[in-house]
Design a protein around this motif. Structure first.
Motif, PDB file in Angstrom:
ATOM      1  N   ASN A 129       6.692  17.430  -0.532  1.00 26.39           N
ATOM      2  CA  ASN A 129       5.240  17.518  -0.418  1.00 26.39           C
ATOM      3  C   ASN A 129       4.704  16.750   0.781  1.00 26.39           C
ATOM      4  OD1 ASN A 129       4.476  18.844  -3.073  1.00 26.39           O
ATOM      5  ND2 ASN A 129       5.743  17.151  -3.770  1.00 26.39           N
ATOM      6  N   CYS A 130       3.490  17.093   1.182  1.00 31.02           N
ATOM      7  CA  CYS A 130       2.710  16.259   2.091  1.00 31.02           C
ATOM      8  C   CYS A 130       1.987  15.223   1.236  1.00 31.02           C
ATOM      9  CB  CYS A 130       1.697  17.106   2.864  1.00 31.02           C
ATOM     10  SG  CYS A 130       2.449  18.179   4.101  1.00 31.02           S
ATOM     11  N   VAL A 131       1.636  14.092   1.827  1.00 26.64           N
ATOM     12  CA  VAL A 131       1.096  12.983   1.039  1.00 26.64           C
ATOM     13  C   VAL A 131      -0.126  12.360   1.699  1.00 26.64           C
ATOM     14  CG1 VAL A 131       1.597  10.644   0.182  1.00 26.64           C
ATOM     15  CG2 VAL A 131       3.351  12.410   0.061  1.00 26.64           C
ATOM     16  N   VAL A 132      -1.150  12.092   0.856  1.00 29.89           N
ATOM     17  CA  VAL A 132      -2.247  11.202   1.223  1.00 29.89           C
ATOM     18  C   VAL A 132      -2.078   9.976   0.345  1.00 29.89           C
ATOM     19  CG1 VAL A 132      -4.735  10.806   1.240  1.00 29.89           C
ATOM     20  CG2 VAL A 132      -3.831  13.057   1.834  1.00 29.89           C
ATOM     21  N   LEU A 133      -1.857   8.841   0.980  1.00 26.45           N
ATOM     22  CA  LEU A 133      -1.645   7.582   0.275  1.00 26.45           C
ATOM     23  C   LEU A 133      -2.949   6.809   0.279  1.00 26.45           C
ATOM     24  CD1 LEU A 133       0.933   6.202  -0.887  1.00 26.45           C
ATOM     25  CD2 LEU A 133       1.026   4.922   1.242  1.00 26.45           C
ATOM     26  N   LYS A 134      -3.467   6.471  -0.902  1.00 25.76           N
ATOM     27  CA  LYS A 134      -4.708   5.705  -1.023  1.00 25.76           C
ATOM     28  C   LYS A 134      -4.393   4.380  -1.716  1.00 25.76           C
ATOM     29  CE  LYS A 134      -8.933   4.337  -1.603  1.00 25.76           C
ATOM     30  NZ  LYS A 134      -8.643   2.966  -2.028  1.00 25.76           N
ATOM     31  N   PRO A 135      -4.091   3.327  -0.917  1.00 22.77           N
ATOM     32  CA  PRO A 135      -3.841   2.021  -1.523  1.00 22.77           C
ATOM     33  C   PRO A 135      -5.139   1.438  -2.086  1.00 22.77           C
ATOM     34  CG  PRO A 135      -3.104   2.098   0.783  1.00 22.77           C
ATOM     35  CD  PRO A 135      -3.935   3.311   0.528  1.00 22.77           C
ATOM     36  N   SER A 136      -5.004   0.513  -3.014  1.00 23.92           N
ATOM     37  CA  SER A 136      -6.175  -0.138  -3.600  1.00 23.92           C
ATOM     38  C   SER A 136      -6.880  -1.011  -2.577  1.00 23.92           C
ATOM     39  CB  SER A 136      -5.763  -0.990  -4.794  1.00 23.92           C
ATOM     40  OG  SER A 136      -6.875  -1.722  -5.262  1.00 23.92           O
ATOM     41  N   GLU A 137      -8.183  -0.858  -2.507  1.00 29.31           N
ATOM     42  CA  GLU A 137      -8.986  -1.699  -1.618  1.00 29.31           C
ATOM     43  C   GLU A 137      -9.066  -3.139  -2.123  1.00 29.31           C
ATOM     44  OE1 GLU A 137     -11.862   0.028  -4.628  1.00 29.31           O
ATOM     45  OE2 GLU A 137     -10.094   0.706  -3.535  1.00 29.31           O
ATOM     46  N   LEU A 138      -8.694  -3.364  -3.388  1.00 32.83           N
ATOM     47  CA  LEU A 138      -8.720  -4.714  -3.952  1.00 32.83           C
ATOM     48  C   LEU A 138      -7.533  -5.554  -3.482  1.00 32.83           C
ATOM     49  CD1 LEU A 138      -9.892  -3.871  -7.586  1.00 32.83           C
ATOM     50  CD2 LEU A 138     -11.280  -4.593  -5.620  1.00 32.83           C
ATOM     51  N   ALA A 139      -6.539  -4.906  -2.895  1.00 28.53           N
ATOM     52  CA  ALA A 139      -5.414  -5.601  -2.263  1.00 28.53           C
ATOM     53  C   ALA A 139      -5.479  -5.257  -0.778  1.00 28.53           C
ATOM     54  CB  ALA A 139      -4.095  -5.172  -2.891  1.00 28.53           C
ATOM     55  N   GLY A 140      -6.517  -5.770  -0.131  1.00 25.68           N
ATOM     56  CA  GLY A 140      -6.867  -5.368   1.227  1.00 25.68           C
ATOM     57  C   GLY A 140      -5.806  -5.639   2.278  1.00 25.68           C
ATOM     58  N   LYS A 141      -5.121  -6.765   2.180  1.00 22.52           N
ATOM     59  CA  LYS A 141      -4.094  -7.089   3.173  1.00 22.52           C
ATOM     60  C   LYS A 141      -2.916  -6.110   3.078  1.00 22.52           C
ATOM     61  CE  LYS A 141      -2.727 -10.514   6.043  1.00 22.52           C
ATOM     62  NZ  LYS A 141      -3.434 -11.022   7.184  1.00 22.52           N
ATOM     63  N   VAL A 142      -2.514  -5.777   1.863  1.00 23.87           N
ATOM     64  CA  VAL A 142      -1.432  -4.809   1.667  1.00 23.87           C
ATOM     65  C   VAL A 142      -1.886  -3.430   2.150  1.00 23.87           C
ATOM     66  CG1 VAL A 142      -0.032  -3.583  -0.046  1.00 23.87           C
ATOM     67  CG2 VAL A 142      -0.336  -6.054  -0.235  1.00 23.87           C
ATOM     68  N   SER A 143      -3.104  -3.053   1.807  1.00 19.71           N
ATOM     69  CA  SER A 143      -3.653  -1.762   2.235  1.00 19.71           C
ATOM     70  C   SER A 143      -3.649  -1.652   3.758  1.00 19.71           C
ATOM     71  CB  SER A 143      -5.075  -1.583   1.692  1.00 19.71           C
ATOM     72  OG  SER A 143      -5.616  -0.354   2.099  1.00 19.71           O
ATOM     73  N   ASN A 144      -4.139  -2.695   4.434  1.00 19.89           N
ATOM     74  CA  ASN A 144      -4.157  -2.713   5.908  1.00 19.89           C
ATOM     75  C   ASN A 144      -2.746  -2.626   6.491  1.00 19.89           C
ATOM     76  OD1 ASN A 144      -6.890  -5.106   6.088  1.00 19.89           O
ATOM     77  ND2 ASN A 144      -6.954  -2.901   5.849  1.00 19.89           N
ATOM     78  N   LEU A 145      -1.818  -3.353   5.875  1.00 20.51           N
ATOM     79  CA  LEU A 145      -0.439  -3.348   6.360  1.00 20.51           C
ATOM     80  C   LEU A 145       0.178  -1.956   6.242  1.00 20.51           C
ATOM     81  CD1 LEU A 145       1.925  -5.072   7.458  1.00 20.51           C
ATOM     82  CD2 LEU A 145       2.612  -5.439   5.072  1.00 20.51           C
ATOM     83  N   LEU A 146      -0.008  -1.310   5.102  1.00 19.24           N
ATOM     84  CA  LEU A 146       0.531   0.052   4.919  1.00 19.24           C
ATOM     85  C   LEU A 146      -0.127   1.026   5.889  1.00 19.24           C
ATOM     86  CD1 LEU A 146       0.776   0.235   1.014  1.00 19.24           C
ATOM     87  CD2 LEU A 146       2.644  -0.097   2.655  1.00 19.24           C
ATOM     88  N   ALA A 147      -1.439   0.890   6.084  1.00 23.53           N
ATOM     89  CA  ALA A 147      -2.151   1.772   7.015  1.00 23.53           C
ATOM     90  C   ALA A 147      -1.663   1.578   8.446  1.00 23.53           C
ATOM     91  CB  ALA A 147      -3.649   1.523   6.928  1.00 23.53           C
ATOM     92  N   ASP A 148      -1.224   0.372   8.769  1.00 23.20           N
ATOM     93  CA  ASP A 148      -0.706   0.091  10.103  1.00 23.20           C
ATOM     94  C   ASP A 148       0.732   0.573  10.265  1.00 23.20           C
ATOM     95  OD1 ASP A 148      -0.681  -1.181  12.738  1.00 23.20           O
ATOM     96  OD2 ASP A 148       0.600  -2.695  11.808  1.00 23.20           O
ATOM     97  N   LEU A 149       1.575   0.355   9.260  1.00 28.85           N
ATOM     98  CA  LEU A 149       3.006   0.626   9.386  1.00 28.85           C
ATOM     99  C   LEU A 149       3.399   2.086   9.162  1.00 28.85           C
ATOM    100  CD1 LEU A 149       4.512  -2.501   7.578  1.00 28.85           C
ATOM    101  CD2 LEU A 149       4.380  -2.057  10.043  1.00 28.85           C
ATOM    102  N   ILE A 150       2.826   2.727   8.186  1.00 30.56           N
ATOM    103  CA  ILE A 150       3.271   4.088   7.841  1.00 30.56           C
ATOM    104  C   ILE A 150       3.171   5.052   9.019  1.00 30.56           C
ATOM    105  CG2 ILE A 150       2.681   6.096   6.408  1.00 30.56           C
ATOM    106  CD1 ILE A 150       2.595   4.122   4.043  1.00 30.56           C
ATOM    107  N   PRO A 151       2.093   5.053   9.796  1.00 33.01           N
ATOM    108  CA  PRO A 151       2.059   5.971  10.945  1.00 33.01           C
ATOM    109  C   PRO A 151       3.128   5.667  12.008  1.00 33.01           C
ATOM    110  CG  PRO A 151      -0.142   5.152  10.455  1.00 33.01           C
ATOM    111  CD  PRO A 151       0.815   4.367   9.617  1.00 33.01           C
ATOM    112  N   LYS A 152       3.630   4.452  12.042  1.00 37.64           N
ATOM    113  CA  LYS A 152       4.656   4.088  13.016  1.00 37.64           C
ATOM    114  C   LYS A 152       6.044   4.578  12.618  1.00 37.64           C
ATOM    115  CE  LYS A 152       2.212  -0.060  14.519  1.00 37.64           C
ATOM    116  NZ  LYS A 152       2.187  -1.534  14.490  1.00 37.64           N
ATOM    117  N   TYR A 153       6.250   4.826  11.329  1.00 39.88           N
ATOM    118  CA  TYR A 153       7.572   5.189  10.830  1.00 39.88           C
ATOM    119  C   TYR A 153       7.657   6.622  10.294  1.00 39.88           C
ATOM    120  CZ  TYR A 153       9.016   0.277  11.004  1.00 39.88           C
ATOM    121  OH  TYR A 153       9.346  -0.987  11.417  1.00 39.88           O
ATOM    122  N   MET A 154       6.568   7.113   9.738  1.00 41.86           N
ATOM    123  CA  MET A 154       6.609   8.388   9.012  1.00 41.86           C
ATOM    124  C   MET A 154       6.006   9.520   9.847  1.00 41.86           C
ATOM    125  SD  MET A 154       7.745   6.861   6.153  1.00 41.86           S
ATOM    126  CE  MET A 154       7.730   8.140   4.953  1.00 41.86           C
TER     127      MET A 154
END
Length: 196
Positions: A129-154
């Protein structure tokens, strides 16, 4: 939403059905985790005050085991399986052919912000499948990190991260998805169910 249309278009090309594409994406996610392990621990510590050991056991290693399981079994799980044919359909033959859904929305919870988005993503990608990943905004640092890293690898044409709070998520839920994976509260779960 343009992002969703792009993902739908990517899915229609059939690229994500390829076993080699699925393996490449799962291996890329494994590299993302290996090369950014410390940053993940730091983000979890910042958002949830989780120590490195707890982060390793309950989040990091959990996702790595899912990746290894999928890589080991992907070919077998993707094959068509011959099954028994009902008497009324004989002399025909029957089989089950695993097929991906299309574009999958994965909405994670704040308390396990890595595991509860990346483990479902492993399954969604493993299924083609194609994926839209929506991390929780309540864990903002993790959300930002995933938003930064995933486009670099996937593969950015097939896997995207969507950040935002209630207002942005409400707009996101107005889009058509072929499947939604949600982990969180019952109240929000009912909103997601109505949107689906």
């Amino acid at each position: 939403m343009e992002m969703i249309q792009q993902l739908n278009n990517t899915f229609k090309t059939g690229r994500t059905k390829s076993i080699s594409w699925r393996k490449e994406q799962l291996q890329a996610l494994s590299r993302l985790l290996a090369e950014n392990e410390q940053a993940i621990y730091e983000a979890l510590d910042h958002d949830l005050n989780k120590c490195a050991f707890e982060s390793y056991v309950s989040e990091y290693e959990f996702v790595l085991k899912d990746i290894k399981l999928f890589l080991k079994n992907l070919k077998k799980w993707s094959k068509a399986r011959v099954i028994g044919t009902p008497i009324l359909a004989q002399p025909g033959r029957s089989k089950i052919v695993p097929e991906p859904y299309g574009t999958v929305l994965i909405m994670g919870a704040w308390n396990y912000p890595v595991q509860l988005v990346l483990s479902p993503m492993v399954a969604a990608i493993g299924a083609g499948n194609c994926v839209v990943l929506k991390p929780s905004e309540l864990a903002g640092k993790v959300s930002n990190l995933l938003a930064d890293l995933i486009p670099k690898y996937m593969d950015n044409e097939a896997i995207r991260v969507f950040e935002g709070g209630v207002e942005e998520t409400t707009e996101l839920l107005k889009q058509r998805f072929d499947h939604i994976m949600y982990t969180g509260s019952e109240m929000v779960g009912k909103i997601v169910m109505r949107a689906a």
